[in-house]
Design a protein around this motif. Structure first.
Motif, PDB file in Angstrom:
ATOM      1  N   ILE A  33       0.845  -1.197   0.000  1.00  0.00           N
ATOM      2  CA  ILE A  33       0.000   0.000   0.000  1.00  0.00           C
ATOM      3  C   ILE A  33       0.877   1.242   0.000  1.00  0.00           C
ATOM      4  N   ARG A  34       1.841   1.294   0.906  1.00  0.00           N
ATOM      5  CA  ARG A  34       2.757   2.437   0.940  1.00  0.00           C
ATOM      6  C   ARG A  34       3.589   2.503  -0.338  1.00  0.00           C
ATOM      7  N   GLN A  35       4.045   1.350  -0.792  1.00  0.00           N
ATOM      8  CA  GLN A  35       4.855   1.295  -2.008  1.00  0.00           C
ATOM      9  C   GLN A  35       4.120   1.915  -3.189  1.00  0.00           C
ATOM     10  N   GLN A  36       2.843   1.568  -3.348  1.00  0.00           N
ATOM     11  CA  GLN A  36       2.076   2.072  -4.482  1.00  0.00           C
ATOM     12  C   GLN A  36       1.743   3.552  -4.331  1.00  0.00           C
ATOM     13  N   ARG A  37       1.501   3.999  -3.127  1.00  0.00           N
ATOM     14  CA  ARG A  37       1.274   5.431  -2.915  1.00  0.00           C
ATOM     15  C   ARG A  37       2.544   6.224  -3.207  1.00  0.00           C
ATOM     16  N   LEU A  38       3.675   5.682  -2.814  1.00  0.00           N
ATOM     17  CA  LEU A  38       4.953   6.329  -3.117  1.00  0.00           C
ATOM     18  C   LEU A  38       5.195   6.378  -4.622  1.00  0.00           C
ATOM     19  N   ALA A  39       4.919   5.273  -5.300  1.00  0.00           N
ATOM     20  CA  ALA A  39       5.121   5.221  -6.745  1.00  0.00           C
ATOM     21  C   ALA A  39       4.265   6.267  -7.450  1.00  0.00           C
ATOM     22  N   SER A  40       3.021   6.411  -7.002  1.00  0.00           N
ATOM     23  CA  SER A  40       2.140   7.430  -7.573  1.00  0.00           C
ATOM     24  C   SER A  40       2.684   8.829  -7.318  1.00  0.00           C
ATOM     25  N   LEU A  41       3.091   9.083  -6.097  1.00  0.00           N
ATOM     26  CA  LEU A  41       3.588  10.406  -5.722  1.00  0.00           C
ATOM     27  C   LEU A  41       4.851  10.764  -6.498  1.00  0.00           C
ATOM     28  N   VAL A  42       5.773   9.821  -6.606  1.00  0.00           N
ATOM     29  CA  VAL A  42       6.999  10.045  -7.372  1.00  0.00           C
ATOM     30  C   VAL A  42       6.662  10.337  -8.831  1.00  0.00           C
ATOM     31  N   THR A  43       5.704   9.594  -9.380  1.00  0.00           N
ATOM     32  CA  THR A  43       5.293   9.798 -10.772  1.00  0.00           C
ATOM     33  C   THR A  43       4.691  11.179 -10.972  1.00  0.00           C
ATOM     34  N   LEU A  44       3.812  11.593 -10.064  1.00  0.00           N
ATOM     35  CA  LEU A  44       3.164  12.895 -10.188  1.00  0.00           C
ATOM     36  C   LEU A  44       4.155  14.043  -9.996  1.00  0.00           C
ATOM     37  N   ALA A  45       5.253  13.781  -9.316  1.00  0.00           N
ATOM     38  CA  ALA A  45       6.307  14.790  -9.168  1.00  0.00           C
ATOM     39  C   ALA A  45       7.240  14.807 -10.371  1.00  0.00           C
ATOM     40  N   PRO A 104      15.551   5.737   4.296  1.00  0.00           N
ATOM     41  CA  PRO A 104      14.651   4.794   4.977  1.00  0.00           C
ATOM     42  C   PRO A 104      13.220   5.315   5.017  1.00  0.00           C
ATOM     43  N   LEU A 105      12.274   4.380   4.976  1.00  0.00           N
ATOM     44  CA  LEU A 105      10.856   4.745   4.957  1.00  0.00           C
ATOM     45  C   LEU A 105      10.135   4.349   6.242  1.00  0.00           C
ATOM     46  N   ALA A 106      10.874   3.974   7.256  1.00  0.00           N
ATOM     47  CA  ALA A 106      10.277   3.371   8.454  1.00  0.00           C
ATOM     48  C   ALA A 106       9.141   4.196   9.040  1.00  0.00           C
ATOM     49  N   ASN A 107       9.293   5.504   9.111  1.00  0.00           N
ATOM     50  CA  ASN A 107       8.288   6.347   9.769  1.00  0.00           C
ATOM     51  C   ASN A 107       7.393   7.093   8.786  1.00  0.00           C
ATOM     52  N   LEU A 108       7.459   6.716   7.517  1.00  0.00           N
ATOM     53  CA  LEU A 108       6.680   7.438   6.506  1.00  0.00           C
ATOM     54  C   LEU A 108       5.255   6.902   6.431  1.00  0.00           C
ATOM     55  N   HIS A 109       4.296   7.824   6.503  1.00  0.00           N
ATOM     56  CA  HIS A 109       2.889   7.473   6.302  1.00  0.00           C
ATOM     57  C   HIS A 109       2.295   8.414   5.267  1.00  0.00           C
ATOM     58  N   LEU A 110       1.666   7.839   4.247  1.00  0.00           N
ATOM     59  CA  LEU A 110       0.998   8.625   3.214  1.00  0.00           C
ATOM     60  C   LEU A 110      -0.472   8.211   3.169  1.00  0.00           C
ATOM     61  N   PRO A 111      -1.399   9.163   3.305  1.00  0.00           N
ATOM     62  CA  PRO A 111      -2.824   8.810   3.262  1.00  0.00           C
ATOM     63  C   PRO A 111      -3.291   8.384   1.881  1.00  0.00           C
ATOM     64  N   ASP A 112      -2.582   8.850   0.836  1.00  0.00           N
ATOM     65  CA  ASP A 112      -2.903   8.476  -0.541  1.00  0.00           C
ATOM     66  C   ASP A 112      -1.684   8.777  -1.402  1.00  0.00           C
ATOM     67  N   GLY A 113      -1.840   8.627  -2.712  1.00  0.00           N
ATOM     68  CA  GLY A 113      -0.721   8.869  -3.607  1.00  0.00           C
ATOM     69  C   GLY A 113      -0.842  10.149  -4.396  1.00  0.00           C
ATOM     70  N   ASN A 114      -1.695  11.063  -3.946  1.00  0.00           N
ATOM     71  CA  ASN A 114      -1.904  12.306  -4.686  1.00  0.00           C
ATOM     72  C   ASN A 114      -0.901  13.365  -4.251  1.00  0.00           C
ATOM     73  N   LEU A 115      -0.619  14.294  -5.151  1.00  0.00           N
ATOM     74  CA  LEU A 115       0.343  15.361  -4.877  1.00  0.00           C
ATOM     75  C   LEU A 115      -0.332  16.724  -4.886  1.00  0.00           C
ATOM     76  N   LEU A 116      -0.965  17.056  -5.999  1.00  0.00           N
ATOM     77  CA  LEU A 116      -1.625  18.358  -6.154  1.00  0.00           C
ATOM     78  C   LEU A 116      -3.120  18.092  -6.198  1.00  0.00           C
ATOM     79  N   MET A 117      -3.824  18.447  -5.146  1.00  0.00           N
ATOM     80  CA  MET A 117      -5.185  17.966  -4.975  1.00  0.00           C
ATOM     81  C   MET A 117      -6.221  19.082  -4.918  1.00  0.00           C
ATOM     82  N   ALA A 118      -7.441  18.715  -5.284  1.00  0.00           N
ATOM     83  CA  ALA A 118      -8.584  19.612  -5.137  1.00  0.00           C
ATOM     84  C   ALA A 118      -9.146  19.427  -3.736  1.00  0.00           C
ATOM     85  N   ASP A 119      -9.069  20.477  -2.939  1.00  0.00           N
ATOM     86  CA  ASP A 119      -9.514  20.404  -1.547  1.00  0.00           C
ATOM     87  C   ASP A 119     -10.152  21.739  -1.186  1.00  0.00           C
ATOM     88  N   GLU A 120     -11.475  21.741  -1.074  1.00  0.00           N
ATOM     89  CA  GLU A 120     -12.195  22.989  -0.817  1.00  0.00           C
ATOM     90  C   GLU A 120     -11.863  23.589   0.541  1.00  0.00           C
TER      91      GLU A 120
END
Length: 376
Positions: A33-45, A104-120
């Motif tokens: 789960i973390r791996q895929q969120r990281l992959a998405s985030l890296v891609t969007l960056a 190291p990623l030991a303490n990394l938590h990502l709620p999702d894989g988005n970077l630039l988001m629509a948030d009202e």
């Protein structure tokens, strides 16, 4: 209407995968789960991720694909204790003639894989950088300072300064979900565009591992986060890094076979020019296209306006295909560019109009993209 020169690219004068070539990241993480969120985030960056669950997979991919990682993101410290890890790391030093930093990623938590988001809660007009993503990127940039770009929201942009003058009101997506059926069509088109091996490797590399099999798709109508379309678009481009835009065109042709060439739409587009002039033809085509895309988003995310000089502007709010993408060095909505050209071709008015992307969210980070159509 005249636009500043820097906003009117007449040709593709930049490498759309430059950042991906310069910043290759190897992710070794058993937490998928973390791996895929990281992959998405890296891609969007704008960077290029290669993912592996363990050191064995990482070493095997390296030997097969000969990629050159600039950093290793390590999920589990025990992987470094594996006897294979020092062999792999020594091989990297030998081949690359440099040491590759390990984060190291030991303490990394990502709620999702988005970077630039629509948030009202942050802005009702433009997108904002995810706080969790921002924290991760700042840590990553300590290892890769050359990969930095600004995360500060823009004070001025065409969508902020000019759209209100044209009677258009910038806004962000409220639902933040798009059509599952449309995404499934995109996946089917990508499967036809990529080789079987590319399909298996590239989808996990951009954070879409769950969609490698059709059974993983959710049946509900609007369930797909829009950044998924961006990540899939990047996977298609990564499949042919020498000619990524041509690869996008192949993909869109396959999507067109599912969407644009539906009998009713073709009937409308091919017969309208026989009944009305070029100006009204384009109005009809743009209305048809906007309605189609708005239906896929389940909210009004596309608007167009005829300007006083007879040209047209089309705005994609919280745009698909570059949703969440940041750090681009040039206009990057290749999918919409190709779609416009296809629509004009089907409408038999391609020779009468020039299409240019005059502002791209991948550069301005507003979330919105603007196209200009002017008489040829």
């Amino acid at each position: 209407m005249k636009f500043p020169a820097q906003q009117t690219p007449l040709a593709l004068s930049f490498d759309p995968l430059a950042r991906a070539r310069e910043h290759v990241i190897l992710i070794i993480d058993a937490d998928e789960i973390r791996q895929q969120r990281l992959a998405s985030l890296v891609t969007l960056a704008g960077m290029r991720a290669f993912v592996a669950n363990n050191i064995y997979q990482a070493f095997e991919r390296y030997l097969q694909e000969h990629f050159q990682p600039h950093i290793i993101l390590l999920g589990q410290q025990e992987e470094a204790a594996n006897p294979l890890f020092p062999r792999f790391y020594q091989r990297l030093i030998q081949d690359l003639r440099r040491e590759t930093p390990i984060m190291p990623l030991a303490n990394l938590h990502l709620p999702d894989g988005n970077l630039l988001m629509a948030d009202e809660t942050m802005s009702s007009v433009t997108h904002r950088v995810s706080k969790a993503a921002s924290r991760f990127l700042h840590v990553l940039w300590e290892y890769l300072p050359d990969a930095q770009f600004s995360l500060i929201p823009p004070e001025h942009a065409l969508v902020l300064d000019k759209l209100p003058e044209w009677g258009l009101a910038p806004r962000i997506a409220r639902k933040r979900r798009s059509s599952s059926q449309h995404f499934q069509q995109q996946l089917k088109a990508a499967r036809r565009t990529l080789s079987a091996e590319q399909w298996e490797l590239l989808l996990p590399d951009v954070g879409l591992a769950q969609f490698r099999t059709d059974e993983s798709l959710i049946a509900e109508k609007f369930t797909i986060p829009p950044e998924y379309t961006t990540c899939l678009c990047r996977a298609v481009m990564f499949a042919d890094p020498i000619q990524p835009v041509e690869q996008i065109n192949k993909w869109i042709e396959n999507i067109d076979a599912e969407i644009l060439q539906r009998a009713t739409l073709i009937f409308l587009m091919q017969r309208v020019p026989k009944m009305i002039g070029q100006d009204l033809t384009l109005r009809t085509l743009l209305t048809t296209l906007a309605n189609e895309i708005n239906a896929l988003r389940d909210e009004k995310m596309v608007e167009w306006k005829r300007l006083e000089d007879g040209s047209f502007v089309v705005v994609f709010y919280s745009t698909l295909f570059s949703y969440g993408l940041m750090g681009a060095s040039g206009p990057s909505c290749f999918v919409w560019q190709t779609t416009f050209e296809k629509v004009l071709e089907l409408g038999k008015v391609r020779q009468h109009w020039q299409v240019q992307e005059i502002e791209c969210s991948a550069q301005t980070h507003t979330g919105h993209c603007v196209f200009h159509l002017k008489p040829a």
